[in-house]
Design a protein around this motif. Structure first.
Motif, short mmCIF file in Angstrom:
data_model
loop_
_atom_site.label_atom_id
_atom_site.label_comp_id
_atom_site.label_asym_id
_atom_site.label_seq_id
_atom_site.Cartn_x
_atom_site.Cartn_y
_atom_site.Cartn_z
N ARG A 187 -6.91 8.23 -3.89
CA ARG A 187 -5.82 7.38 -4.08
C ARG A 187 -5.18 8.29 -5.32
N THR A 201 -0.80 4.71 -3.79
CA THR A 201 -1.41 4.39 -1.87
C THR A 201 -2.46 5.07 -1.74
N ASP A 204 0.75 -0.95 0.17
CA ASP A 204 0.23 -0.48 0.22
C ASP A 204 0.72 1.22 0.03
N THR A 205 1.63 1.18 -0.69
CA THR A 205 2.53 2.40 -0.97
C THR A 205 3.29 2.69 -1.73
N GLY A 245 5.94 6.37 0.92
CA GLY A 245 5.90 5.55 0.21
C GLY A 245 5.97 5.68 -1.46
N GLY A 286 -1.27 8.90 7.26
CA GLY A 286 -0.82 8.18 7.14
C GLY A 286 0.58 7.73 8.16
N GLU A 287 0.18 6.69 8.04
CA GLU A 287 2.17 5.91 8.56
C GLU A 287 2.61 6.24 7.89
N THR A 325 -10.76 8.28 1.67
CA THR A 325 -9.54 7.76 1.11
C THR A 325 -9.95 8.27 -0.49
N ARG A 356 5.21 5.20 7.39
CA ARG A 356 5.62 3.99 5.82
C ARG A 356 5.02 4.25 4.74
N VAL A 357 3.90 4.93 4.47
CA VAL A 357 2.82 5.03 3.27
C VAL A 357 3.06 6.06 3.07
#
Length: 163
Positions: A40, A29, A24-25, A119, A112-113, A38, A115-116
């Motif tokens: 994208r 994402t 999911d990166t 990414g 978001g987190e 959400t 890592r997300v």
């Protein structure tokens, strides 16, 4: 000046941490918006998108907020979407919503987190300090990029040719 140097150094460290492998990166994402929806980036194809990576603790980022608000108000009808990507170690939707209300932010903000967010940043060519602005053309490709704060006229020069 010292505070800005510390903020820059901290941001540099955070954005150069290794990315974790995840599905999911990247450009697809799923970004969580403060309204709970959400999004994208490919869903915005056909629009010019100014993506602004920022943080509530970043002084130059805070200076840009009124300029981004004005840009969104001025160019939304011509197909511009200003999208803020808030960088926080521990995402806190309520805190971010309060911040947006206090500052009158009129454009969508995603969070978001780590890592997300990293990414997505990597997929758009990297983010090594804050703020960073990436302008995507109507095909979703990065057409312009800038590291550091921008004023309205500088933002206008980045987006107008693409509208």
């Amino acid at each position: 000046m010292t505070r800005r140097l510390l903020v820059f150094a901290f941001a540099l460290i955070l954005f150069t941490l290794p990315l974790h492998a995840a599905d999911d990166t990247g450009i697809n994402t799923p970004l969580t918006l403060t309204d709970g929806k959400t999004l994208r980036l490919p869903e915005l194809k056909g629009k010019v998108v100014l993506v602004n990576f920022w943080a509530t603790w970043c002084p130059p980022c805070l200076e840009e907020i009124p300029e981004l608000i004005k840009l969104q108000s001025t160019y939304a009808e011509r197909g511009l979407v200003v999208l803020g990507i808030d960088y926080m170690e521990k995402p806190d939707r309520e805190k971010l919503v309060r911040f947006m209300e206090e500052h009158g932010i009129n454009y969508p903000v995603a969070y978001g987190e780590t890592r997300v967010v990293q990414g997505l940043a990597k997929a758009l060519g990297g983010v090594f300090a804050l703020p960073v602005t990436k302008v995507l053309d109507r095909e979703g490709k990065v057409a312009k990029a800038h590291v550091g704060g921008l004023n309205f006229n500088e933002m206008k020069k980045m987006v107008e040719p693409l509208l």
